[in-house]
Design an enzyme around this catalytic site. Structure first.
Site, PDB file in Angstrom:
ATOM      1  N   ARG A 151       3.799  13.482 -10.224  1.00 15.24           N
ATOM      2  CA  ARG A 151       5.123  13.323 -10.659  1.00 15.24           C
ATOM      3  C   ARG A 151       5.787  13.060  -9.465  1.00 15.24           C
ATOM      4  NH1 ARG A 151       3.742  17.706 -13.949  1.00 15.24           N
ATOM      5  NH2 ARG A 151       3.327  17.413 -16.229  1.00 15.24           N
ATOM      6  N   LYS A 175       5.342  21.386 -13.697  1.00 17.63           N
ATOM      7  CA  LYS A 175       6.354  21.635 -14.548  1.00 17.63           C
ATOM      8  C   LYS A 175       6.206  23.441 -15.078  1.00 17.63           C
ATOM      9  CE  LYS A 175       7.811  17.743 -17.077  1.00 17.63           C
ATOM     10  NZ  LYS A 175       7.885  16.937 -18.190  1.00 17.63           N
ATOM     11  N   HIS A 247       6.886   6.715 -11.798  1.00 18.45           N
ATOM     12  CA  HIS A 247       5.938   7.204 -12.897  1.00 18.45           C
ATOM     13  C   HIS A 247       5.016   5.990 -13.365  1.00 18.45           C
ATOM     14  CE1 HIS A 247       6.278  10.708 -15.205  1.00 18.45           C
ATOM     15  NE2 HIS A 247       5.886  10.223 -16.229  1.00 18.45           N
ATOM     16  N   ARG A 250       1.804   6.786 -11.855  1.00 18.64           N
ATOM     17  CA  ARG A 250       1.217   7.961 -12.508  1.00 18.64           C
ATOM     18  C   ARG A 250       0.512   7.506 -13.846  1.00 18.64           C
ATOM     19  NH1 ARG A 250       1.384  13.653 -13.287  1.00 18.64           N
ATOM     20  NH2 ARG A 250       1.982  14.337 -15.680  1.00 18.64           N
ATOM     21  N   HIS A 273      -0.923  18.093 -17.832  1.00 20.13           N
ATOM     22  CA  HIS A 273      -0.158  18.123 -19.138  1.00 20.13           C
ATOM     23  C   HIS A 273      -0.450  19.494 -19.871  1.00 20.13           C
ATOM     24  CE1 HIS A 273      -0.229  13.355 -19.490  1.00 20.13           C
ATOM     25  NE2 HIS A 273       0.729  13.889 -18.945  1.00 20.13           N
ATOM     26  N   TYR A 282      -2.900   7.664 -23.412  1.00 25.15           N
ATOM     27  CA  TYR A 282      -3.673   6.744 -22.833  1.00 25.15           C
ATOM     28  C   TYR A 282      -4.929   6.246 -23.213  1.00 25.15           C
ATOM     29  CZ  TYR A 282      -0.594   8.256 -19.036  1.00 25.15           C
ATOM     30  OH  TYR A 282       0.683   8.733 -18.473  1.00 25.15           O
TER      31      TYR A 282
END
Length: 301
Positions: A151, A175, A247, A250, A273, A282
């Site tokens: 990110r 995150k 992004h 990514r 994730h 994806y």
């Protein structure tokens, strides 16, 4: 009657931070959604506390969102926030039943992220002018975004102590302050070493910015906006007409791994994730790619 709203919202904020380990941005989004509900309650049902709300009240709030022509994306996010709030009240045993259980989230068509194909990635990488003052830094940035699927915030916050050059890994703080180890490709490592040893080492570095890997010309860590501008300007310069951002690299990293046969769980781990359902987008991209191959290449398409 005592108004418990502000007290419970404050406790909810603390719960999201300490129990759920969410990022500040996620916490603020959740709290804003509950404050929207609180504003509706103040206007229409001023004597109702959170523990007294029934499903019908929540349904009227959601109907009002629809009447105000709030997008389905925003409605879905607000309902998700409401459900999280009442799950918290259940967790704290402040309510016996969850009134939000029957709330239906509007169906949101999932937009597939923009990606670059490999030729376009190469076009971007080779478009960096290494003779310019920030050239080697910018090449290292792009190589790392594509090599490790970072990110943009993870890139700008990356510190020297998080780069394990000897084993070819980065220790990323993602995150919710969750850590993960991410491999870094040999090309990315090569350009990173050139930047660190031949460019950054000779910079005058601002106080409190000594540990950050990527610096601007004033010796301070790069901002997310600056990385976005570097990539946008480069895409324009090399003639790529897609909407390209950090992004995009990514997304391209993940898409190319899936297309190459990588296991979904491995990609989930590398991207950081929390849920594999986020990574599964994806696989949809991959199916689109396979359909296109069939259309382009099969004799009876």
């Amino acid at each position: 009657m005592t108004n418990n709203w502000e007290k419970y919202i404050k406790q909810f904020r603390y719960y999201l931070k300490m129990e759920r380990s969410l990022s500040d941005n996620s916490i603020q989004a959740y709290v804003r959604d509950i404050e929207k509900l609180y504003g509706f309650i103040q206007d229409h049902f001023p004597n109702i506390n959170p523990e007294e709300i029934q499903f019908e009240v929540l349904r009227k709030f959601v109907q009002q969102l629809g009447a105000l022509e709030v997008s389905v994306f925003t409605q879905a996010r607000v309902i998700s926030g409401i459900k999280a709030f009442f799950r918290f009240l259940m967790y704290e045993e402040l309510i016996a039943e969850d009134p939000s259980v029957l709330l239906e989230t509007p169906k949101v068509g999932r937009k597939l992220p923009d990606t670059l194909n490999y030729q376009e990635i190469v076009q971007m990488l080779e478009g960096v002018q290494l003779g310019e003052p920030e050239g080697h830094r910018n090449r290292a940035i792009l190589e790392m975004l594509y090599s490790s699927g970072l990110r943009v915030s993870e890139l700008t916050e990356l510190k020297l102590g998080q780069v394990y050059e000897d084993i070819g890994f980065l220790r990323i703080i993602g995150k919710g302050n969750k850590e993960r180890l991410v491999p870094i490709g040999s090309d990315a490592l090569k350009y990173l070493k050139i930047y660190l040893e031949e460019i950054r080492k000779h910079q005058k570095i601002a106080k409190d910015h000594e540990e950050f890997v990527f610096l601007n010309r004033r010796g301070k860590k790069l901002t997310r906006v600056m990385v976005y501008l570097i990539i946008k300007n480069l895409a324009d310069a090399v003639g790529i007409r897609k909407k390209v951002s950090p992004h995009t690299f990514r997304h391209s990293f993940a898409t190319h791994l899936i297309e190459g046969g990588a296991d979904l769980r491995v990609v989930q781990e590398m991207l950081g994730h929390e849920s594999i359902t986020t990574t599964e987008i994806y696989t949809h991209l991959d199916r689109d790619y396979l359909r296109q191959v069939l259309t382009d290449c099969h004799p009876r398409k």
